[in-house]
Design a protein around this motif. Sequence first.
Motif, PDB file in Angstrom:
ATOM      1  N   ASP A   1       0.909  -1.110  -0.188  1.00 46.55           N
ATOM      2  CA  ASP A   1      -0.308  -0.304  -0.413  1.00 46.55           C
ATOM      3  C   ASP A   1       0.685   1.342  -0.099  1.00 46.55           C
ATOM      4  O   ASP A   1       0.380   2.066  -0.666  1.00 46.55           O
ATOM      5  N   ALA A   2       2.217   0.618   0.339  1.00 43.99           N
ATOM      6  CA  ALA A   2       2.587   2.314   0.967  1.00 43.99           C
ATOM      7  C   ALA A   2       3.616   2.411  -0.382  1.00 43.99           C
ATOM      8  O   ALA A   2       3.496   3.968  -0.685  1.00 43.99           O
ATOM      9  N   ASP A   3       3.817   1.581  -1.087  1.00 48.35           N
ATOM     10  CA  ASP A   3       4.726   1.599  -2.826  1.00 48.35           C
ATOM     11  C   ASP A   3       3.545   1.601  -3.661  1.00 48.35           C
ATOM     12  O   ASP A   3       3.374   2.740  -4.809  1.00 48.35           O
ATOM     13  N   ARG A   4       2.667   1.270  -3.387  1.00 50.45           N
ATOM     14  CA  ARG A   4       1.357   1.986  -4.620  1.00 50.45           C
ATOM     15  C   ARG A   4       1.104   3.732  -4.406  1.00 50.45           C
ATOM     16  O   ARG A   4       1.228   4.722  -5.396  1.00 50.45           O
ATOM     17  N   ARG A   5       1.264   4.570  -2.967  1.00 45.88           N
ATOM     18  CA  ARG A   5       1.121   5.839  -3.291  1.00 45.88           C
ATOM     19  C   ARG A   5       2.483   6.337  -3.460  1.00 45.88           C
ATOM     20  O   ARG A   5       1.949   7.582  -4.156  1.00 45.88           O
ATOM     21  N   ALA A   6       3.281   5.955  -3.353  1.00 43.95           N
ATOM     22  CA  ALA A   6       4.623   6.665  -3.860  1.00 43.95           C
ATOM     23  C   ALA A   6       4.633   6.378  -5.402  1.00 43.95           C
ATOM     24  O   ALA A   6       5.220   7.303  -6.043  1.00 43.95           O
ATOM     25  N   ARG A   7       4.031   5.810  -6.221  1.00 46.39           N
ATOM     26  CA  ARG A   7       3.851   5.548  -7.705  1.00 46.39           C
ATOM     27  C   ARG A   7       2.929   6.274  -7.861  1.00 46.39           C
ATOM     28  O   ARG A   7       3.999   6.559  -9.173  1.00 46.39           O
ATOM     29  N   VAL A   8       1.981   6.593  -7.642  1.00 46.14           N
ATOM     30  CA  VAL A   8       0.682   7.917  -8.479  1.00 46.14           C
ATOM     31  C   VAL A   8       1.944   9.061  -7.917  1.00 46.14           C
ATOM     32  O   VAL A   8       1.368   9.929  -8.600  1.00 46.14           O
ATOM     33  N   LEU A   9       2.718   9.156  -7.194  1.00 48.15           N
ATOM     34  CA  LEU A   9       4.010  10.649  -7.106  1.00 48.15           C
ATOM     35  C   LEU A   9       4.728  10.600  -7.945  1.00 48.15           C
ATOM     36  O   LEU A   9       5.846  11.092  -7.293  1.00 48.15           O
ATOM     37  N   GLY A  10       5.027   9.534  -8.572  1.00 47.38           N
ATOM     38  CA  GLY A  10       6.169   9.167  -8.746  1.00 47.38           C
ATOM     39  C   GLY A  10       7.718   8.161  -8.515  1.00 47.38           C
ATOM     40  O   GLY A  10       8.710   8.279  -9.643  1.00 47.38           O
ATOM     41  N   GLY A  11       7.225   7.511  -7.557  1.00 47.19           N
ATOM     42  CA  GLY A  11       8.508   6.512  -6.865  1.00 47.19           C
ATOM     43  C   GLY A  11       8.153   5.455  -6.927  1.00 47.19           C
ATOM     44  O   GLY A  11       7.688   5.236  -7.747  1.00 47.19           O
ATOM     45  N   GLY A  12       8.094   4.652  -6.274  1.00 50.05           N
ATOM     46  CA  GLY A  12       7.774   3.265  -5.942  1.00 50.05           C
ATOM     47  C   GLY A  12       9.484   2.175  -6.539  1.00 50.05           C
ATOM     48  O   GLY A  12      10.488   3.186  -6.369  1.00 50.05           O
ATOM     49  N   GLU A  13       9.586   1.360  -5.723  1.00 55.10           N
ATOM     50  CA  GLU A  13      10.523   0.002  -5.192  1.00 55.10           C
ATOM     51  C   GLU A  13      10.584  -0.533  -6.771  1.00 55.10           C
ATOM     52  O   GLU A  13       9.467  -1.085  -6.947  1.00 55.10           O
ATOM     53  N   ALA A  14      11.618  -0.858  -6.668  1.00 53.81           N
ATOM     54  CA  ALA A  14      11.631  -2.249  -7.879  1.00 53.81           C
ATOM     55  C   ALA A  14      12.185  -3.174  -6.745  1.00 53.81           C
ATOM     56  O   ALA A  14      13.670  -2.727  -6.015  1.00 53.81           O
ATOM     57  N   VAL A  15      11.874  -4.798  -6.568  1.00 51.19           N
ATOM     58  CA  VAL A  15      12.100  -5.561  -5.418  1.00 51.19           C
ATOM     59  C   VAL A  15      12.747  -6.494  -6.423  1.00 51.19           C
ATOM     60  O   VAL A  15      11.780  -7.530  -7.554  1.00 51.19           O
ATOM     61  N   ALA A  16      13.736  -7.606  -5.718  1.00 58.29           N
ATOM     62  CA  ALA A  16      13.649  -9.283  -5.926  1.00 58.29           C
ATOM     63  C   ALA A  16      12.686  -9.873  -6.660  1.00 58.29           C
ATOM     64  O   ALA A  16      11.590  -9.639  -5.184  1.00 58.29           O
ATOM     65  N   PRO A  17      12.627 -10.518  -7.484  1.00 60.74           N
ATOM     66  CA  PRO A  17      11.157 -10.960  -7.961  1.00 60.74           C
ATOM     67  C   PRO A  17      10.741 -11.776  -6.283  1.00 60.74           C
ATOM     68  O   PRO A  17       9.542 -12.246  -5.724  1.00 60.74           O
TER      69      PRO A  17
END
Length: 335
Positions: A167-183
């Motif tokens: 959920d934290a990543d969803r919010r970061a993504r719509v603001l131009g951020g977000g994580e890329a993580v190992a599978p």
Amino acid sequence: MAVTSETISFISGPGLSLHGVIYLPDQARRPAAGAPAIILCLGYRPVFGMFAPKYARGFAEMGYVVLTFEYRGFGESEGPRWRHIAQEQLEDVRNAITYVTTRAEVDADRVALWGDASYGGAHAVMAGALDQRVRCVAATTPFADGEALLRDTRTPWEWQDFLARVDADRRARVLGGGEAVAPEEIMNFEPASHVRAAKHAEKHPELAALRYPLSETADSTMAYKPVDYVDRLAPRPLLLIAAELDRTTPTSQAEQLYGAAGPPKRLVILKGAGHTDVHGARLADVMEIGARWLARHLGPRTADIVRVEGDPEAEDVDARVPADLRDLIEKEAIR
């Protein structure tokens, strides 16, 4: 038998060129009306060179045309790098079906899907259920419900922590951020899978480099529920191959699919096998089980038969993996 291969490409999604290889059996094995075809759907870590050539060569030596390809964003295919989104890959599979039917070497009425482990198995079931051009489906260690899979392979507190992180990543993504993580930070692998993945990465460095967009991949996986669609496959045949000791996609997932599917269907659970064994140490066995199934369900249409139901054994079908390929698989298998 001489098997030839050809590098190909086809278009999927918003004009993306996908890379693939098509394997063709000896011309003497191809009927005038075209040979049956198998499309191989790769799994959650879709590194083309790991297992696809072995599957493809083995089935091509048995007389099938085999198409292997890389999803958008993976390998040599176009698209945003390593964007692992279930619904987009499903579209790629359906476009692969269209591509193979354009080939003069193929009988377009005899196209099968083979799903290679977890996501590959789920894609094969989903595409087969949705696309009437598919004659039959075989899937190894598939999952039935992506949300249940991610939840049930975690403890209750790990699941709550995971949901909060997504959920934290969803919010970061719509603001131009977000994580890329190992599978493995999204799909929770069994310990043996981590060990074997590290060994495979020695030969295939891309495995170690893979990074997926956290919330996008997680959300697409949680929304992916082949169990809600598998009943649409019948009366076209379904083969499910599961591993008894699988803790990455537990056998209960395949059992769910089997319970929801209509006949003809078959579930095989490999004794003593773990998740990666189905395309490693037990690959030759898996191919022979699948080849018997395909030999029975991918034959030419008979004009005076409407349909045949049930799934009698057919051990008389000669569908053995060629000896040299079996030797190669057993020599190279990661144990």
